[in-house]
Design a protein around this motif. Structure first.
Motif, short mmCIF file in Angstrom:
data_model
loop_
_atom_site.label_atom_id
_atom_site.label_comp_id
_atom_site.label_asym_id
_atom_site.label_seq_id
_atom_site.Cartn_x
_atom_site.Cartn_y
_atom_site.Cartn_z
N SER A 102 122.61 24.54 -70.87
CA SER A 102 123.44 24.76 -72.05
C SER A 102 122.60 24.92 -73.31
O SER A 102 122.92 25.73 -74.19
N ARG A 103 121.50 24.17 -73.41
CA ARG A 103 120.60 24.33 -74.55
C ARG A 103 120.03 25.75 -74.59
O ARG A 103 119.90 26.36 -75.65
N ILE A 144 130.99 24.19 -74.03
CA ILE A 144 130.07 24.63 -75.08
C ILE A 144 130.60 25.86 -75.83
O ILE A 144 130.09 26.21 -76.88
N LEU A 145 131.62 26.50 -75.28
CA LEU A 145 132.22 27.68 -75.92
C LEU A 145 133.70 27.42 -76.11
O LEU A 145 134.55 28.09 -75.55
N LYS A 146 134.01 26.44 -76.93
CA LYS A 146 135.34 25.85 -76.89
C LYS A 146 136.43 26.62 -77.63
O LYS A 146 137.53 26.76 -77.13
N SER A 188 130.30 24.03 -81.57
CA SER A 188 129.53 22.86 -81.19
C SER A 188 130.01 21.60 -81.88
O SER A 188 129.86 20.49 -81.36
N LEU A 189 130.62 21.75 -83.05
CA LEU A 189 131.12 20.60 -83.79
C LEU A 189 132.23 19.88 -83.03
O LEU A 189 132.46 18.69 -83.21
N PHE A 190 132.90 20.63 -82.12
CA PHE A 190 133.99 20.03 -81.37
C PHE A 190 133.47 19.21 -80.19
O PHE A 190 134.23 18.52 -79.52
N ASP A 191 132.17 19.31 -79.92
CA ASP A 191 131.58 18.53 -78.83
C ASP A 191 130.14 18.22 -79.24
O ASP A 191 129.20 18.87 -78.80
N CYS A 192 129.98 17.22 -80.11
CA CYS A 192 128.66 16.95 -80.71
C CYS A 192 127.64 16.54 -79.67
O CYS A 192 126.44 16.62 -79.90
N CYS A 193 128.09 16.11 -78.49
CA CYS A 193 127.14 15.67 -77.46
C CYS A 193 126.53 16.82 -76.70
O CYS A 193 125.55 16.66 -75.98
N THR A 194 127.12 18.01 -76.80
CA THR A 194 126.68 19.13 -75.98
C THR A 194 125.22 19.45 -76.18
O THR A 194 124.50 19.72 -75.24
N LEU A 195 124.77 19.43 -77.42
CA LEU A 195 123.42 19.91 -77.73
C LEU A 195 122.43 18.76 -77.95
O LEU A 195 121.33 19.00 -78.41
N LEU A 196 122.82 17.54 -77.62
CA LEU A 196 121.93 16.40 -77.81
C LEU A 196 120.90 16.33 -76.70
O LEU A 196 121.16 16.73 -75.60
#
Length: 218
Positions: free
Chosen positions: A79-80, A119-121, A210-218
């Motif tokens: 995803s990154r 990731i593409l919400k 990405s703001l809707f799933d802040c964990c996605t890019l951590l």
């Protein structure tokens, strides 16, 4: 096409599961063997790759991405890489093509679809097309007959993609290959017609998603 002129160039990103036919789909779109495509349990595509081609006078740029469920890489890392690919093709994409193999919709396929949707919400929904590979397995039957028997999970993916779907036989050549690519391009142009003021999925839209799933890019 009424209401919107055809883009002189089309930009497409291809995402999906390892072994699902992403690279072969990219080659079909471009009409040449530009991406390495092989039968392998591991992802042949190790990083985002950008290739260019031409279809009936229109330039087409395709970005192929590493596959999900690669034994050598976790899905979060994939995803990154997909996130970074948005910058590879600045200012953005006309279409996000989610590739699934025309087969039983297994829990692993569902997990891939869930990850892509994660990731593409929000904004990306307006730019996503569902593309099934192995069209030849339909043996002449319409794709709608396959989807009529689909489970609710697969129907949910179809709905996420705005009921935009088609199938490719990536072994096709000549007129059959051209007809498939023409169908995809027409679908992309129709998406642009629906949203003429925002024809591209941009970095800014990705950041908003990405703001809707802040964990996605951590």
């Amino acid at each position: 096409m009424a209401g919107v002129s055809k883009a002189p160039e089309l930009r497409v990103i291809v995402v999906g599961k390892t072994g699902g036919g992403k690279s072969a789909t990219g080659n079909t779109i471009l009409g040449e063997e530009k991406f390495v495509s092989d039968v392998s349990p591991n992802s042949v595509t190790r990083k985002c790759e950008k290739k260019e081609g031409d279809f009936r006078g229109r330039k087409i740029t395709v970005v192929d991405t590493p596959g999900y469920f690669d034994p050598d890489r976790g899905n979060k890392e994939t995803s990154r890489i997909i996130r970074d690919s948005v910058e590879v093709l600045d200012p953005g994409f006309h279409a996000i093509v989610l590739v699934l193999k025309l087969d039983r919709f297994t829990p692993e396929e569902k997990a891939v679809a869930d990850e892509v949707q994660r990731i593409l919400k929000v904004k990306a929904r307006d730019y996503t097309i569902l593309l099934f590979t192995r069209k030849e397995d339909l043996r002449g039957r319409p794709l709608t007959s396959f989807l009529a028997k689909a489970n609710e999970d697969l129907k949910g993916v179809v709905a996420f993609c705005g009921n935009r779907y088609l199938a490719f036989n990536n072994l096709a050549t000549g007129a059959e290959r051209e007809a498939q690519v023409a169908e995809l391009i027409e679908m992309i142009d129709k998406m642009r017609q629906v949203n003429p003021n925002a024809p591209l999925y941009t970095r800014e839209m990705f950041k908003e998603d990405s703001l809707f799933d802040c964990c996605t890019l951590l």
